[in-house]
Scaffold this motif. Structure first.
Motif, PDB file in Angstrom:
ATOM      1  N   VAL A 235       4.190   1.971   2.183  1.00  0.00           N
ATOM      2  CA  VAL A 235       5.218   2.956   1.853  1.00  0.00           C
ATOM      3  C   VAL A 235       4.582   4.337   1.925  1.00  0.00           C
ATOM      4  N   VAL A 236       5.195   5.228   2.671  1.00  0.00           N
ATOM      5  CA  VAL A 236       4.706   6.601   2.819  1.00  0.00           C
ATOM      6  C   VAL A 236       5.566   7.527   1.968  1.00  0.00           C
ATOM      7  N   ILE A 237       4.934   8.261   1.060  1.00  0.00           N
ATOM      8  CA  ILE A 237       5.632   9.293   0.298  1.00  0.00           C
ATOM      9  C   ILE A 237       5.079  10.632   0.766  1.00  0.00           C
TER      10      ILE A 237
ATOM     11  N   ASN B 100     -10.959  10.526   8.499  1.00  0.00           N
ATOM     12  CA  ASN B 100     -11.372   9.755   7.319  1.00  0.00           C
ATOM     13  C   ASN B 100     -10.186   9.018   6.697  1.00  0.00           C
ATOM     14  N   ASP B 101      -9.070   9.740   6.550  1.00  0.00           N
ATOM     15  CA  ASP B 101      -7.878   9.113   5.977  1.00  0.00           C
ATOM     16  C   ASP B 101      -7.400   7.957   6.847  1.00  0.00           C
ATOM     17  N   CYS B 102      -7.416   8.168   8.144  1.00  0.00           N
ATOM     18  CA  CYS B 102      -6.948   7.148   9.082  1.00  0.00           C
ATOM     19  C   CYS B 102      -7.794   5.873   8.961  1.00  0.00           C
ATOM     20  N   ALA B 103      -9.096   6.042   8.913  1.00  0.00           N
ATOM     21  CA  ALA B 103      -9.999   4.889   8.798  1.00  0.00           C
ATOM     22  C   ALA B 103      -9.795   4.170   7.463  1.00  0.00           C
ATOM     23  N   ASP B 104      -9.639   4.930   6.389  1.00  0.00           N
ATOM     24  CA  ASP B 104      -9.439   4.333   5.061  1.00  0.00           C
ATOM     25  C   ASP B 104      -8.142   3.529   5.000  1.00  0.00           C
ATOM     26  N   ILE B 105      -7.069   4.095   5.540  1.00  0.00           N
ATOM     27  CA  ILE B 105      -5.773   3.423   5.506  1.00  0.00           C
ATOM     28  C   ILE B 105      -5.800   2.157   6.359  1.00  0.00           C
ATOM     29  N   THR B 106      -6.425   2.235   7.526  1.00  0.00           N
ATOM     30  CA  THR B 106      -6.547   1.055   8.388  1.00  0.00           C
ATOM     31  C   THR B 106      -7.250  -0.079   7.651  1.00  0.00           C
ATOM     32  N   HIS B 107      -8.311   0.266   6.937  1.00  0.00           N
ATOM     33  CA  HIS B 107      -9.072  -0.743   6.178  1.00  0.00           C
ATOM     34  C   HIS B 107      -8.242  -1.327   5.037  1.00  0.00           C
ATOM     35  N   LEU B 108      -7.576  -0.473   4.278  1.00  0.00           N
ATOM     36  CA  LEU B 108      -6.804  -0.931   3.117  1.00  0.00           C
ATOM     37  C   LEU B 108      -5.608  -1.776   3.546  1.00  0.00           C
ATOM     38  N   ALA B 109      -5.033  -1.472   4.696  1.00  0.00           N
ATOM     39  CA  ALA B 109      -3.819  -2.155   5.145  1.00  0.00           C
ATOM     40  C   ALA B 109      -4.073  -3.592   5.584  1.00  0.00           C
ATOM     41  N   LYS B 110      -5.329  -3.952   5.806  1.00  0.00           N
ATOM     42  CA  LYS B 110      -5.654  -5.300   6.257  1.00  0.00           C
ATOM     43  C   LYS B 110      -5.191  -6.357   5.263  1.00  0.00           C
TER      44      LYS B 110
ATOM     45  N   TYR C 155      -3.058   5.191  -2.220  1.00  0.00           N
ATOM     46  CA  TYR C 155      -4.023   5.980  -1.457  1.00  0.00           C
ATOM     47  C   TYR C 155      -3.534   7.420  -1.385  1.00  0.00           C
ATOM     48  N   LEU C 156      -4.333   8.341  -1.901  1.00  0.00           N
ATOM     49  CA  LEU C 156      -4.014   9.763  -1.860  1.00  0.00           C
ATOM     50  C   LEU C 156      -4.720  10.387  -0.667  1.00  0.00           C
TER      51      LEU C 156
ATOM     52  N   LEU D 164       0.857  -1.179   0.000  1.00  0.00           N
ATOM     53  CA  LEU D 164       0.000   0.000   0.000  1.00  0.00           C
ATOM     54  C   LEU D 164       0.896   1.233   0.000  1.00  0.00           C
ATOM     55  N   ILE D 165       0.664   2.135  -0.943  1.00  0.00           N
ATOM     56  CA  ILE D 165       1.463   3.356  -1.046  1.00  0.00           C
ATOM     57  C   ILE D 165       0.583   4.537  -0.656  1.00  0.00           C
TER      58      ILE D 165
END
Length: 282
Positions: free
Chosen positions: A58-60, A42-52, A34-35, A2-3
Motif C-alpha cells: 500500500v502506497v500512501i 536506496n529506497d528502491c532496493a529496500d522496498i524490493t527486499h521487504l516486498a519479497k 517503510y518510510l 507492506l505500507i
C-alpha cells in the motif's frame, strides 16, 4: 502487507496513515511500515527486499512515491494499492473518484493488471516527457514547491524563457525531426498537477499515447499551452499524436521526467510492458 509512506506533516496524510493502521489491527493484519528517505536507489532496493515476504503493498503518498514503488516492485508478485496523499496526485486524478473509494480499494480483492511504461532504465506508471515539462519539473525542484497552481504558474513562466531544441526520433518506426516543445508518453490521463494531456489513454490497452508537440515562437507556444489547459490540443494542426509500443529518441542531452520525477537525459528508448502490474482499482 507492506505500507510505503512518504513522511509528511499534512493532516490528511496523517489521517490516511492512522486509518490504515486501525483497519489493519481490526482485520488482524500485521503491517510492515517503510518510510521513504528521498534517496531513490536506496529506497528502491529496500522496498524490493521487504516486498519479497509480502503479498500486497500500500502506497500512501503522491505520484513520486508511487513511481518509487512501481520501480521497486516490477519483478515482484505483490499487488499495489494507493491512498493518494501527495500534492499533484495526477495518476489518482485519472480515476475521477472520491477519497473513500481509494480506502475501500485497499482491502478489496478486485484487482486489475495494468500497463507500465519504461524510458531507459526507469519505469513509469503515469506519464514520461522530454522537453518543456521536464524543464518545469527541474525548476520546481529548485524552488522546492509542488502544487497544481505551482506547476501551471511555473509553466507560464517557462514559456517566456524556454529554448526549444531539435529532437530526432523514431516513433513506431516513423522517423521525426522537429523543434521540440514537448514529447509526451502517456499511460494515463493527467500530468503537471491536473493537465489532461491524454484523454484517450487506457491503462490496459498495451499502448502509450504519444504527443509530439513542436515549438514555434512565443505566441505559438502560448497558444499550444492554452489549448492544453482547455484540453483542446488534439485540434492543434502541428501536433503529431499516435499510440505506440516503442519509441527511440536519438538526440543527446534533453532532460527526461517520469511521473513528475527527473530521471535522466536523452538518448532514450521507450517501451510499454503490457499488463505488468496488479493494481487495486478504486
Amino acid at each position: 502487507m507492506l505500507i510505503i509512506i512518504k513522511p509528511s506533516d499534512k493532516k490528511n496524510h496523517k489521517n490516511s496513515v492512522d486509518w490504515l493502521l486501525k483497519e489493519c489491527k481490526k482485520r488482524q493484519i500485521e503491517p510492515e511500515l517503510y518510510l521513504t528517505t528521498g534517496k531513490f536507489e536506496n529506497d528502491c532496493a529496500d522496498i524490493t527486499h521487504l516486498a519479497k515476504n509480502q503479498s500486497q503493498v500500500v502506497v500512501i503518498g503522491g505520484d513520486g512515491t508511487l513511481h518509487l514503488a512501481v520501480n521497486a516492485l516490477m519483478s515482484s508478485r505483490c499487488s499495489i494499492a494507493l491512498i493518494p496523499a501527495g500534492t499533484g496526485n495526477d495518476f489518482a486524478r485519472g480515476f475521477t473518484c472520491k477519497k473513500q473509494a481509494w480506502y475501500e480499494a485497499v482491502f478489496n480483492s478486485r484487482t486489475e493488471l495494468i500497463d507500465v511504461g519504461q524510458i531507459n532504465q526507469r519505469y513509469f506508471i503515469n506519464v514520461a516527457g522530454i522537453g518543456f515539462d521536464a524543464e518545469v519539473v527541474t525548476q520546481l525542484n529548485k524552488a522546492g514547491s509542488f502544487s497544481s497552481f505551482g506547476y501551471t504558474w511555473q509553466g507560464i513562466k517557462q514559456l517566456f524563457s524556454f529554448r526549444a531544441r531539435s529532437l530526432q526520433g523514431e516513433f513506431n518506426g516513423k522517423a521525426l525531426n522537429y523543434s521540440n516543445l514537448a514529447t509526451i508518453f502517456a499511460n494515463h490521463h493527467y500530468f503537471g498537477g491536473g493537465l489532461k494531456i491524454a484523454p484517450r489513454a487506457k491503462l490496459n490497452d498495451g499502448q502509450l499515447d504519444c504527443y509530439c508537440m513542436p515549438a514555434g515562437g512565443l505566441l505559438k507556444n502560448l497558444i499550444s499551452f492554452l489549448y492544453l489547459l482547455l484540453v483542446k490540443h488534439h485540434s492543434l494542426h502541428a501536433l503529431e499524436y499516435t499510440q505506440l509500443t516503442t519509441a527511440e529518441i536519438t538526440t543527446k542531452g534533453l532532460a527526461i521526467e517520469a511521473d513528475g520525477e527527473l530521471v535522466g537525459f536523452t538518448p532514450a528508448k521507450v517501451k510499454i510492458h503490457k499488463q505488468a502490474l496488479r493494481f487495486h482499482v478504486p
